[in-house]
Design an enzyme around this catalytic site. Sequence first.
Site, short mmCIF file in Angstrom:
data_model
loop_
_atom_site.label_atom_id
_atom_site.label_comp_id
_atom_site.label_asym_id
_atom_site.label_seq_id
_atom_site.Cartn_x
_atom_site.Cartn_y
_atom_site.Cartn_z
N ARG A 92 0.83 -1.21 0.00
CA ARG A 92 0.00 0.00 0.00
C ARG A 92 0.87 1.27 0.00
O ARG A 92 0.53 2.26 -0.60
CB ARG A 92 -0.89 -0.02 1.26
CG ARG A 92 -2.10 0.85 1.21
CD ARG A 92 -2.92 0.81 2.51
NE ARG A 92 -2.84 -0.40 3.26
CZ ARG A 92 -3.74 -1.40 3.20
NH1 ARG A 92 -4.79 -1.31 2.43
NH2 ARG A 92 -3.58 -2.49 3.93
N TYR A 93 1.97 1.22 0.73
CA TYR A 93 2.89 2.36 0.84
C TYR A 93 4.19 1.95 0.18
O TYR A 93 4.65 0.82 0.36
CB TYR A 93 3.18 2.69 2.32
CG TYR A 93 1.95 2.87 3.17
CD1 TYR A 93 1.31 4.11 3.24
CD2 TYR A 93 1.42 1.82 3.92
CE1 TYR A 93 0.19 4.29 4.03
CE2 TYR A 93 0.30 1.99 4.71
CZ TYR A 93 -0.32 3.22 4.77
OH TYR A 93 -1.44 3.39 5.54
N ARG A 96 6.99 0.27 2.45
CA ARG A 96 6.58 -0.82 3.34
C ARG A 96 5.75 -1.84 2.60
O ARG A 96 4.92 -1.44 1.77
CB ARG A 96 5.67 -0.31 4.45
CG ARG A 96 6.29 0.39 5.57
CD ARG A 96 5.35 1.47 6.12
NE ARG A 96 5.43 2.68 5.33
CZ ARG A 96 4.65 3.75 5.47
NH1 ARG A 96 3.69 3.74 6.36
NH2 ARG A 96 4.81 4.80 4.70
N CYS A 105 -5.11 -17.93 13.21
CA CYS A 105 -4.82 -17.18 14.43
C CYS A 105 -5.04 -18.09 15.63
O CYS A 105 -5.85 -19.01 15.56
CB CYS A 105 -5.76 -15.99 14.59
SG CYS A 105 -5.64 -14.80 13.25
N CYS A 109 -10.76 -12.78 16.97
CA CYS A 109 -11.37 -11.59 17.57
C CYS A 109 -12.65 -11.30 16.82
O CYS A 109 -12.67 -11.29 15.58
CB CYS A 109 -10.41 -10.42 17.48
SG CYS A 109 -8.74 -10.84 18.05
N CYS A 112 -12.52 -8.51 14.12
CA CYS A 112 -11.34 -8.53 13.23
C CYS A 112 -11.64 -7.89 11.87
O CYS A 112 -12.62 -8.22 11.22
CB CYS A 112 -10.90 -9.97 13.03
SG CYS A 112 -9.53 -10.11 11.86
N ARG A 114 -9.97 -8.43 9.25
CA ARG A 114 -9.75 -9.41 8.17
C ARG A 114 -10.57 -10.68 8.43
O ARG A 114 -10.18 -11.77 8.05
CB ARG A 114 -8.25 -9.78 8.08
CG ARG A 114 -7.38 -8.63 7.64
CD ARG A 114 -6.04 -9.09 7.05
NE ARG A 114 -5.30 -7.93 6.61
CZ ARG A 114 -4.19 -7.47 7.19
NH1 ARG A 114 -3.65 -8.11 8.21
NH2 ARG A 114 -3.59 -6.39 6.72
N ASP A 275 -12.64 -0.83 12.34
CA ASP A 275 -12.89 -0.82 10.89
C ASP A 275 -14.31 -1.28 10.56
O ASP A 275 -15.00 -1.88 11.38
CB ASP A 275 -11.87 -1.72 10.19
CG ASP A 275 -10.47 -1.15 10.29
OD1 ASP A 275 -10.30 0.03 9.94
OD2 ASP A 275 -9.56 -1.87 10.75
N ASP A 312 -7.90 3.44 9.36
CA ASP A 312 -7.55 2.98 8.01
C ASP A 312 -8.71 3.38 7.11
O ASP A 312 -9.83 2.87 7.26
CB ASP A 312 -7.34 1.46 8.00
CG ASP A 312 -5.94 1.10 8.46
OD1 ASP A 312 -5.00 1.36 7.70
OD2 ASP A 312 -5.81 0.59 9.59
N LYS A 319 -3.76 5.62 6.09
CA LYS A 319 -4.29 5.94 7.41
C LYS A 319 -4.55 7.43 7.55
O LYS A 319 -3.80 8.25 7.03
CB LYS A 319 -3.26 5.56 8.48
CG LYS A 319 -3.24 4.08 8.79
CD LYS A 319 -2.34 3.78 9.97
CE LYS A 319 -2.47 2.31 10.36
NZ LYS A 319 -2.23 1.39 9.25
#
Length: 362
Positions: A92-93, A96, A105, A109, A112, A114, A275, A312, A319
């Site tokens: 995305r950047y 990075r 996982c 959560c 989450c 994702r 999100d 985000d 961000k």
Amino acid sequence: MLNRRRALTTPDQLIEANLVSESKARELKAVSARYAVAITPALIDLIDPADPDDPIARQFVPSIKELTTTPEETSDPIGDERHSPVRGIVHRYSDRALLKLTHVCPVYCRFCFRREMVGSPNGPGLSKSDLDAALNYIENRPEIWEVILTGGDPLILSPHKLREVTQRLDAIEHVKIIRWHTRMPIAKPEAINEQLVAAIASTEKTTYLVLHANHPRELTSEVRAACAELLKAGIIVLSQSVLLKGVNNNIDTLIALMRALVESGVKPYYLHHADLAPGTSHFRTTIAEGQKLMRELHARVSGLCLPSYVLDIPGGYAKANLELCDADLQGGELQEGTQSYLVRDGADALHPYPGSKISAPV
Ligand code: SF4
């Protein structure tokens, strides 16, 4: 008979562990058929089953509310897909890249971002050839200065596999920073042993680890010992938290969380606005509430305890720092009457953020 040393992954196991009532079995089966469930023994031990509003249970025990998807929620709320040139990479950047090693996982959560990508039936993650292609992508782009290992939770992989990835990144000259994103020290602190720490601590690059923690009760003595192991190996440990209604959206909890992290040698890095992931509206606060909490935090704690409050931007536009957005909003960019904000990305472009003035009931 329930094995207390294994994660709970089905509604029947949750009922047997007294975490949900039998009357909810049918509705929770519908939730678990859609979104993966796992709660590790370390986190089960933290839940008070007598408290219907327990903040740890709220993060991990499924709820029928997850089957309600609001119009603004999407399966890929931060736009990973749009920035994924090869399997496993999100770029995305410019400087990075994310390397998503696994879809698995230790815990799932309920908020989450994702959640449509993690857990079965999406498979264990990158195959050998996918990993080779992803590492080739990084190797062929000299602008990539930092690689962020995420998932799923990369620390669920074996130390052998993790060591291989670290060594292969060590061999790429232009990569200077290796950053691991994980929930493992909290979900399974006993796994953070010498072998695993040695596998992720680069000998060539600077290694960061960003710990996902949302409530002060998560920072148990075992978790603090796991953080100490990481620090002892020279890994710089930061944290990220998600602002969650009914978990940490009050100032005393946030202060206790940030202080517990700093006492553990962990520098708070991000407080994420939740999100727009499907079925998570019962967790979302308003941006205005988050900004107010941040102002209170600034007034009451050491600078060491201050994370950046970020969003985000939906669609993958990077961000927005929501504390800086305050001035923007006062400048007339809050769309009064439309129930949406405009948020500013790093390139100074404005994007609408739908529904952010709407606060769903807990
Ligand atoms: S550990 Fe991270 S990736 Fe896994 S379910 Fe929780 S938030 Fe999602």
